[in-house]
Write an enzyme that holds these catalytic residues in place. Structure first.
Site, PDB file in Angstrom:
ATOM      1  N   SER A 146       0.853  -1.195   0.000  1.00  0.00           N
ATOM      2  CA  SER A 146       0.000   0.000   0.000  1.00  0.00           C
ATOM      3  C   SER A 146       0.881   1.234   0.000  1.00  0.00           C
ATOM      4  O   SER A 146       1.950   1.242   0.628  1.00  0.00           O
ATOM      5  CB  SER A 146      -0.894   0.022   1.245  1.00  0.00           C
ATOM      6  OG  SER A 146      -1.446   1.315   1.458  1.00  0.00           O
ATOM      7  N   TYR A 205      -1.396  -1.415  10.252  1.00  0.00           N
ATOM      8  CA  TYR A 205      -1.509  -1.729   8.810  1.00  0.00           C
ATOM      9  C   TYR A 205      -0.301  -1.192   8.047  1.00  0.00           C
ATOM     10  O   TYR A 205       0.297  -1.907   7.239  1.00  0.00           O
ATOM     11  CB  TYR A 205      -2.804  -1.110   8.294  1.00  0.00           C
ATOM     12  CG  TYR A 205      -3.082  -1.220   6.812  1.00  0.00           C
ATOM     13  CD1 TYR A 205      -3.867  -2.251   6.307  1.00  0.00           C
ATOM     14  CD2 TYR A 205      -2.610  -0.260   5.916  1.00  0.00           C
ATOM     15  CE1 TYR A 205      -4.160  -2.331   4.948  1.00  0.00           C
ATOM     16  CE2 TYR A 205      -2.892  -0.337   4.561  1.00  0.00           C
ATOM     17  CZ  TYR A 205      -3.668  -1.367   4.080  1.00  0.00           C
ATOM     18  OH  TYR A 205      -3.967  -1.444   2.739  1.00  0.00           O
TER      19      TYR A 205
HETATM   20  P1  NAD Z   1     -11.606  -5.626   0.925  1.00  0.00           P
HETATM   21  O1  NAD Z   1     -11.807  -5.410   2.384  1.00  0.00           O
HETATM   22  O2  NAD Z   1     -12.620  -5.093  -0.021  1.00  0.00           O
HETATM   23  O3  NAD Z   1     -11.459  -7.212   0.650  1.00  0.00           O
HETATM   24  C1  NAD Z   1     -10.568  -7.957   1.404  1.00  0.00           C
HETATM   25  C2  NAD Z   1     -10.889  -9.429   1.265  1.00  0.00           C
HETATM   26  O4  NAD Z   1      -9.940 -10.160   2.066  1.00  0.00           O
HETATM   27  C3  NAD Z   1     -12.285  -9.801   1.775  1.00  0.00           C
HETATM   28  O5  NAD Z   1     -12.953 -10.602   0.823  1.00  0.00           O
HETATM   29  C4  NAD Z   1     -11.994 -10.571   3.060  1.00  0.00           C
HETATM   30  O6  NAD Z   1     -12.959 -11.587   3.342  1.00  0.00           O
HETATM   31  C5  NAD Z   1     -10.633 -11.166   2.757  1.00  0.00           C
HETATM   32  N1  NAD Z   1      -9.906 -11.563   3.973  1.00  0.00           N
HETATM   33  C6  NAD Z   1      -9.754 -10.874   5.133  1.00  0.00           C
HETATM   34  N2  NAD Z   1      -9.095 -11.602   6.037  1.00  0.00           N
HETATM   35  C7  NAD Z   1      -8.816 -12.793   5.451  1.00  0.00           C
HETATM   36  C8  NAD Z   1      -8.163 -13.988   5.894  1.00  0.00           C
HETATM   37  N3  NAD Z   1      -7.672 -14.104   7.139  1.00  0.00           N
HETATM   38  N4  NAD Z   1      -8.052 -15.018   5.032  1.00  0.00           N
HETATM   39  C9  NAD Z   1      -8.571 -14.923   3.775  1.00  0.00           C
HETATM   40  N5  NAD Z   1      -9.210 -13.832   3.305  1.00  0.00           N
HETATM   41  C10 NAD Z   1      -9.326 -12.774   4.145  1.00  0.00           C
HETATM   42  O7  NAD Z   1     -10.123  -5.100   0.597  1.00  0.00           O
HETATM   43  P2  NAD Z   1      -9.556  -4.255  -0.657  1.00  0.00           P
HETATM   44  O8  NAD Z   1      -9.763  -2.836  -0.384  1.00  0.00           O
HETATM   45  O9  NAD Z   1     -10.028  -4.849  -1.912  1.00  0.00           O
HETATM   46  O10 NAD Z   1      -7.991  -4.530  -0.479  1.00  0.00           O
HETATM   47  C11 NAD Z   1      -7.342  -5.603  -1.142  1.00  0.00           C
HETATM   48  C12 NAD Z   1      -5.843  -5.472  -0.952  1.00  0.00           C
HETATM   49  O11 NAD Z   1      -5.395  -4.215  -1.434  1.00  0.00           O
HETATM   50  C13 NAD Z   1      -5.397  -5.546   0.507  1.00  0.00           C
HETATM   51  O12 NAD Z   1      -4.133  -6.200   0.583  1.00  0.00           O
HETATM   52  C14 NAD Z   1      -5.261  -4.092   0.884  1.00  0.00           C
HETATM   53  O13 NAD Z   1      -4.380  -3.901   1.965  1.00  0.00           O
HETATM   54  C15 NAD Z   1      -4.715  -3.534  -0.406  1.00  0.00           C
HETATM   55  N6  NAD Z   1      -4.901  -2.098  -0.562  1.00  0.00           N
HETATM   56  C16 NAD Z   1      -6.159  -1.563  -0.585  1.00  0.00           C
HETATM   57  C17 NAD Z   1      -6.312  -0.186  -0.750  1.00  0.00           C
HETATM   58  C18 NAD Z   1      -7.660   0.456  -0.811  1.00  0.00           C
HETATM   59  O14 NAD Z   1      -7.724   1.677  -0.726  1.00  0.00           O
HETATM   60  N7  NAD Z   1      -8.744  -0.292  -0.975  1.00  0.00           N
HETATM   61  C19 NAD Z   1      -5.181   0.614  -0.882  1.00  0.00           C
HETATM   62  C20 NAD Z   1      -3.927   0.044  -0.848  1.00  0.00           C
HETATM   63  C21 NAD Z   1      -3.799  -1.315  -0.689  1.00  0.00           C
HETATM   64  C1  4PL Z   2      -3.668   6.591   0.935  1.00  0.00           C
HETATM   65  O1  4PL Z   2      -4.067   1.118   1.828  1.00  0.00           O
HETATM   66  O2  4PL Z   2      -3.049   3.791   0.854  1.00  0.00           O
HETATM   67  C2  4PL Z   2      -6.528   5.004   2.621  1.00  0.00           C
HETATM   68  C3  4PL Z   2      -6.927   2.507   3.092  1.00  0.00           C
HETATM   69  N1  4PL Z   2      -5.691   5.918   2.076  1.00  0.00           N
HETATM   70  O3  4PL Z   2      -6.070   1.396   2.794  1.00  0.00           O
HETATM   71  C4  4PL Z   2      -4.962   1.857   2.167  1.00  0.00           C
HETATM   72  C5  4PL Z   2      -4.536   5.533   1.507  1.00  0.00           C
HETATM   73  C6  4PL Z   2      -6.201   3.676   2.592  1.00  0.00           C
HETATM   74  C7  4PL Z   2      -4.172   4.196   1.452  1.00  0.00           C
HETATM   75  C8  4PL Z   2      -5.038   3.274   2.028  1.00  0.00           C
END
Ligand code: NAD
Ligand code: 4PL
Length: 246
Positions: free
Chosen positions: A139, A152
């Site tokens: 992230s 996180y």
């Molecule tokens: P989300 O919350 O929409 O989906 C996450 C999924 O992970 C869910 O389906 C949940 O059931 C599953 N999960 C949680 N714990 C688990 C476990 N122990 N075992 C198996 N599955 C599990 O998340 P998202 O926003 O789509 O994020 C996906 C990835 O992208 C993550 O690694 C997150 O850190 C990263 N990310 C997201 C953002 C953002 O802004 N959405 C930004 C940067 C990075």
């Molecule tokens: C800039 O990884 O990278 C909110 C929530 N804002 O999960 C992230 C920023 C979120 C981020 C993320």
């Protein structure tokens, strides 16, 4: 080429959000995709929606035995070619509420899970003589020190460090290991959380306006796990409309 025809892929945490978009992109590129999630019903629904032979399975990414069984099943007596470590909890928690229980849960789910699946998948790739690839979701909050997610941010820094180290350890087998750092993305999880209120501030920091979408990340992941990225390993690719300038 960017085609993933004939490749076996596993995407963790792919019942929804960015993981589901990645699963769809890999399946559309020709990969046979296993959608693994602690939410098994959601994983099966996502697989049915995506089609292309995608399969949904229940698996808690923090449990060594569950992950090993899931990867052995996905390998079908061989090895998988692509592991995407996407499963994670995206918390919004004031610093004053961060206690040991929260810290441990986030480190287990967002960092140790990456080790567990990578250990098993790369061992299987080596045993099968398969030049596979691992892609870790980090992230851009690691660079920004984004508020209300301290554990996180620490876990994602660990993911970036582990990506660099694992690339070194398995490079001699032709296995590539990379990471992506998305900025704020309008995923299912974010839409249902207080992070949804952060888009205005984040857009101000981006070079380009707009709300990042799961497909914006999935397209880059599909490239990084393809042979077109065959000379890239140990890298961390930032995808955030220019919020962070590395
Ligand atoms: P989300 O919350 O929409 O989906 C996450 C999924 O992970 C869910 O389906 C949940 O059931 C599953 N999960 C949680 N714990 C688990 C476990 N122990 N075992 C198996 N599955 C599990 O998340 P998202 O926003 O789509 O994020 C996906 C990835 O992208 C993550 O690694 C997150 O850190 C990263 N990310 C997201 C953002 C953002 O802004 N959405 C930004 C940067 C990075
Ligand atoms: C800039 O990884 O990278 C909110 C929530 N804002 O999960 C992230 C920023 C979120 C981020 C993320």
């Amino acid at each position: 080429s960017t085609s993933l025809e004939g490749r076996k892929a596993v995407v963790t945490g792919a019942a929804q959000g960015i993981g589901k978009a990645i699963a769809r992109a890999l399946a559309e590129a020709g990969a046979k995709v296993v959608i693994s999630d602690i939410n098994g019903e959601g994983a099966k629904a996502a697989a049915a929606e995506i089609g292309h032979g995608a399969v949904g399975v229940t698996c808690d990414s923090t449990k060594v035995d569950e992950v090993e069984t899931m990867l052995e099943d996905a390998a079908e007596n061989g090895a998988i070619d692509i592991l995407v470590n996407n499963a994670s909890i995206v918390p919004y928690i004031a610093w004053d509420d961060v206690d040991m229980a929260h810290w441990q849960k986030i480190i287990d789910t967002n960092l140790t899970s990456v080790f567990i699946a990578s250990r098993k998948a790369t061992d299987m790739m080596r045993a099968a003589g398969r030049k596979g690839t691992v892609l870790n979701m980090a992230s851009n909050s690691f660079y920004a020190g984004t508020p209300n997610m301290s554990a996180y941010v620490a876990a994602k820094g660990g993911v970036i460090g582990f990506t660099r180290a694992l690339a070194t350890e398995v490079g001699k087998y032709g296995i590539r290991v990379n990471a992506v750092t998305p900025g704020l993305i309008e995923s299912d999880g974010v839409k249902a959380s207080p992070h949804a209120e952060s888009f205005g501030f984040v857009e101000m920091l981006q070079a380009m306006p707009g709300k990042g979408q799961p497909t914006d990340i999935a397209k880059v992941v599909a490239f990084l796990v393809s042979d077109d990225a065959g000379w890239m390993t140990g890298q961390c690719v930032n995808v955030d409309a220019g919020m962070i300038r590395l």
